[in-house]
Design a protein around this motif. Structure first.
Motif, PDB file in Angstrom:
ATOM      1  N   UNK A  94      23.321   4.802   2.461  1.00 45.73           N
ATOM      2  CA  UNK A  94      22.971   3.289   1.810  1.00 45.73           C
ATOM      3  C   UNK A  94      21.244   3.810   1.133  1.00 45.73           C
ATOM      4  N   UNK A  95      20.545   4.715   1.927  1.00 46.27           N
ATOM      5  CA  UNK A  95      19.317   5.128   1.647  1.00 46.27           C
ATOM      6  C   UNK A  95      19.340   5.909   0.282  1.00 46.27           C
ATOM      7  N   UNK A 151      13.394   4.826  -4.626  1.00 46.76           N
ATOM      8  CA  UNK A 151      12.105   4.487  -3.837  1.00 46.76           C
ATOM      9  C   UNK A 151      12.306   4.909  -2.093  1.00 46.76           C
ATOM     10  N   UNK A 152      13.224   4.480  -1.581  1.00 50.62           N
ATOM     11  CA  UNK A 152      13.440   4.802  -0.177  1.00 50.62           C
ATOM     12  C   UNK A 152      13.825   6.325  -0.040  1.00 50.62           C
ATOM     13  N   UNK A 153      14.458   6.775  -0.905  1.00 52.75           N
ATOM     14  CA  UNK A 153      14.942   8.231  -0.645  1.00 52.75           C
ATOM     15  C   UNK A 153      13.504   8.966  -0.614  1.00 52.75           C
ATOM     16  N   UNK A 159      20.138  13.825   2.001  1.00 56.60           N
ATOM     17  CA  UNK A 159      19.490  12.717   2.654  1.00 56.60           C
ATOM     18  C   UNK A 159      19.958  12.672   3.913  1.00 56.60           C
ATOM     19  N   UNK A 160      21.150  13.112   4.199  1.00 59.22           N
ATOM     20  CA  UNK A 160      21.832  12.920   5.338  1.00 59.22           C
ATOM     21  C   UNK A 160      21.173  14.079   6.448  1.00 59.22           C
ATOM     22  N   UNK A 161      20.589  14.922   5.689  1.00 53.92           N
ATOM     23  CA  UNK A 161      20.052  16.086   6.705  1.00 53.92           C
ATOM     24  C   UNK A 161      18.543  15.581   6.933  1.00 53.92           C
ATOM     25  N   UNK A 162      17.938  14.807   6.198  1.00 50.00           N
ATOM     26  CA  UNK A 162      16.709  14.258   6.536  1.00 50.00           C
ATOM     27  C   UNK A 162      16.898  13.216   7.651  1.00 50.00           C
ATOM     28  N   UNK A 181      12.035  -0.756   4.576  1.00 46.16           N
ATOM     29  CA  UNK A 181      12.805  -1.631   3.997  1.00 46.16           C
ATOM     30  C   UNK A 181      12.233  -3.060   3.645  1.00 46.16           C
ATOM     31  N   UNK A 182      11.551  -3.547   4.611  1.00 49.85           N
ATOM     32  CA  UNK A 182      10.985  -4.714   4.707  1.00 49.85           C
ATOM     33  C   UNK A 182       9.866  -4.608   3.059  1.00 49.85           C
TER      34      UNK A 182
END
Length: 411
Positions: A231-232, A237-239, A258-261, A278-279
């Motif tokens: 989802x990230x 921006x979140x990534x 991203x999964x590794x992070x 996320x907020x």
């Protein structure tokens, strides 16, 4: 000391300044403070003490800070109490300072020292007698509920064209929009920014749907790191923020996905980061004060948990504070907004019905941030909390928020 920061907005709903409202002690524990002891330590200005202790940059980047002064403290050695730049401080007076030579001369002296001046709580019938004082003011606060604010605006624009007007005590977005439409006000103050405006909206923007999905994933008791990472990955921006944070924690770690992070961060830390990061994204299209309010409430609730017998509910209280303005963000009722996220029945009960074991904490925080000191003092007495404890928790929350938004800390 009890202290709260009240935001002042411009017509674009951006925070332009803060007012510091404070009370030195719990008056219910010290009745003398309401009687013969009211002037004890009156030369000290609590707002300046807060600024001096924390640094004005912690409270506000480059904005002015309004500090109330009394008819006694106005004669204090203000420079020795606070070394913040004079042009950033606005000394706020009210009708307890009469328009007589002694006070007029002092106001002129403060003005010559570079301080700005503001006045509030002035009744319409006093406008004329206060002419010598009003001529020195940089700001005049007009109470939307107590005077014909439109007529007062015309009066001040004609006689004092250089004075900036603040429309105060605005309860709703509708009133704010009306006042903004007529123009003539530089600042707006009130509860209006906390009130959702639905206007028949039923859909939630696509990115917000992703954020809500992400919150639901990580607040599930047994969430999968890979699900959160996927989802990230839908949001640039979140990534970027996730990768930046993990790179700071594990330099030269060679993160490739991203999964590794997410795996590098771990389930517990990822959940903490998502619940705050996320907020910020979810609230991005709202006034920045709403984000600040949400995060301060979350941290304050977490820190006050032991004093309400809820030491084992800190995470739940943090989420309660975090989601306490979700109705404003999603422009829905609180019940509809909370139906979209996975929160406990206790959180729903506190935010919707103001009932249940978490509700007293939430209600206390709302009263505190509104500077309703009498009610705050009553609750402190019942919960056996001393003034210094509550003050320290509020200051810690402000510092945490400042660090969080400057990228120096994570929840």
């Amino acid at each position: 000391m009890l202290v709260s920061l009240i935001p002042l907005f411009d017509e674009n709903m951006a925070v332009s300044a803060y007012s510091i409202f404070s009370q030195k002690d719990n008056n219910l524990l010290n009745p003398l403070l309401m009687g013969t002891g009211v002037n004890d330590g009156a030369n000290n200005i609590p707002g300046l003490e807060v600024i001096q202790n924390m640094g004005i940059e912690t409270l506000s980047d480059d904005k002015e800070v309004f500090v109330p002064v009394s008819n006694i403290s106005i004669f204090a050695d203000i420079e020795s109490q606070c070394d913040a730049p004079h042009e950033r401080l606005v000394l706020m007076i009210d009708r307890t300072i009469p328009p007589v030579d002694m006070y007029i001369n002092r106001l002129q002296e403060l003005k010559s020292m570079g301080y700005k001046l503001a006045i509030r709580k002035l009744a319409v019938q006093e406008f004329e007698s206060y002419r010598p004082v009003l001529q020195l003011m940089d700001y005049v606060f007009l109470n939307n509920k107590k005077i014909a604010i439109d007529k007062a605006k015309i009066y001040f624009s004609k006689l004092y064209p250089n004075v900036k007007l603040c429309a105060g005590n605005i309860d709703t977005q509708e009133i704010f929009e009306e006042l903004k439409e007529t123009g003539g006000y530089q600042l707006y103050e009130g509860e209006f920014y906390r009130v959702p405006v639905t206007k028949g909206q039923t859909d939630v923007a696509p990115l917000k749907v992703n954020y809500i999905e992400l919150l639901n994933i990580v607040n599930d008791a047994n969430f999968e790191l890979t699900d959160a990472a996927d989802v990230i990955g839908r949001d640039t921006a979140l990534t970027i923020k996730l990768l930046q944070m993990v790179n700071r924690m594990a330099y030269n770690s060679g993160i490739t996905t991203i999964r590794h992070a997410a795996a590098m961060l771990g389930q517990t830390e990822l959940k903490k980061w998502i619940n705050t990061a996320v907020v910020n994204e979810l609230y991005a299209d709202k006034p920045n004060e709403v984000t600040r309010l949400s995060l301060l409430r979350a941290k304050m609730a977490e820190q006050l948990a032991p004093y309400f017998g809820l030491a084992t509910n800190t995470e739940e209280l943090f989420l309660m504070g975090l989601f306490s303005v979700l109705n404003v963000i999603l422009e829905k009722t609180m019940e509809e907004a909370l139906d979209m996220v996975q929160v406990s029945p206790d959180i729903k009960n506190a935010l919707i019905s103001h009932k249940g074991k978490l509700a007293p904490v939430f209600d206390f925080i709302v009263q505190y941030e509104s500077a309703a000191w009498q009610e705050v003092s009553r609750v402190m007495l019942l919960q056996k909390m001393d003034v210094n404890t509550v003050y320290e928790k509020y200051i810690e929350s402000l510092r945490w928020y400042r660090q969080l938004t400057s990228g120096e800390a994570q929840k």
